[in-house]
Design an enzyme around this catalytic site. Structure first.
Site, mmCIF file in Angstrom:
data_model
loop_
_atom_site.group_PDB
_atom_site.id
_atom_site.type_symbol
_atom_site.label_atom_id
_atom_site.label_comp_id
_atom_site.label_asym_id
_atom_site.label_seq_id
_atom_site.Cartn_x
_atom_site.Cartn_y
_atom_site.Cartn_z
ATOM 1 N N ALA A 1 52.726 74.558 59.257
ATOM 2 C CA ALA A 1 52.980 73.996 57.932
ATOM 3 C C ALA A 1 51.931 74.493 56.947
ATOM 4 C CB ALA A 1 52.994 72.473 58.006
ATOM 5 N N ASN A 2 51.919 73.939 55.762
ATOM 6 C CA ASN A 2 50.899 74.288 54.769
ATOM 7 C C ASN A 2 50.510 73.033 53.987
ATOM 8 O OD1 ASN A 2 52.600 74.095 52.259
ATOM 9 N ND2 ASN A 2 53.767 75.622 53.387
ATOM 10 N N ARG A 3 49.577 73.168 53.074
ATOM 11 C CA ARG A 3 48.963 72.007 52.425
ATOM 12 C C ARG A 3 49.722 71.486 51.209
ATOM 13 N NH1 ARG A 3 44.097 71.311 54.812
ATOM 14 N NH2 ARG A 3 43.111 73.170 55.702
#
Ligand code: C5P
Length: 219
Positions: free
Chosen positions: A29-31
């Site tokens: 995932a990412n932020r």
């Protein structure tokens, strides 16, 4: 009270991160929090647009008064976006994962004697470029985002041309800016007519200003 200048218009907004499964309990995932996309969808809805809000697993709740389509992966997001067509405008604020795991495991991966697993990645479809290339189904206005950590405007300019979108909203997501996951944004709007750098303001204020600009094109 703002006038409902976008009444009768259908606008698609993508938002949030995507999650790309490794196995049933793990993902890449990412932020992205989804805050900027959510604010944009809310601002467009407040101008009277019918908003389809395609969102990955965000950390902020989706805006009321929109048609929320929750997805997890980039592939699901692309399907949802295709299903949402036609639209008068598409605002692609999602932080789509660039890569997915080629064959995610049906069973939870185990710590074994063979050491850590090797993940083989494949490129995800570019949803923005797909929408911008739709031909007769192409929304009249396609807006992309460029989250960069260096050479922000130069990279964003190149991205606008490469993806064939109309506008790019460029922002610096270097950790020192506090923008990713934060409440404020500092953007440069890149259009065929030129470039404007807006002062740092809340993500809601960026959204309101962008929605006004979108309304000038669509109404
Ligand atoms: O290439 P990059 O990920 O920096 O481009 C960012 C823009 O492209 C954003 O508008 C994002 O929503 C969109 N995008 C997309 N599908 C991808 C990758 C990015 O729609 N697979």
């Amino acid at each position: 009270p703002t006038s409902r200048v976008l009444a009768g218009r259908h606008v698609l907004v993508t938002s949030g991160p995507t999650h790309e499964p490794i196995d049933p309990v793990r993902y890449i995932a990412n932020r992205s929090s989804g805050a900027q996309g959510t604010a944009i969808a809310a601002a467009l809805a407040s101008l009277g647009a019918r908003v389809t809000f395609v969102t990955g697993p965000a950390s902020v709740p989706p805006p009321p008064g929109t048609n929320v389509v929750p997805v997890e992966t980039a592939a699901q997001m692309l399907d949802a976006v295709r299903s949402a067509m036609p639209a008068d405008a598409a605002i692609m604020a999602a932080a789509v994962a660039d890569w997915r795991v080629v064959s995610s495991s049906v069973q939870k991966l185990k710590k074994g004697e063979s050491g850590p697993p090797t993940l083989t990645l494949a490129q995800n479809p570019d949803i923005l470029a797909t929408v911008a290339g739709l031909g007769s189904d192409r929304p009249r206005l396609v807006v992309g985002f460029a989250a960069e950590t260096e050479n922000v405007v130069e990279n964003a300019r190149a991205k606008r041309l490469r993806k064939d979108c109309d506008w790019i909203v460029a922002n610096d997501v270097s950790p020192s800016t506090g923008i990713m996951g934060g409440s404020e944004n500092a953007v440069t709007l890149i259009t065929p007519q030129g470039e404007e750098t807006w002062e740092r303001m809340t993500k809601e204020a960026v959204a309101a200003r962008l929605a006004e600009r979108i309304a000038t094109v669509l109404s």
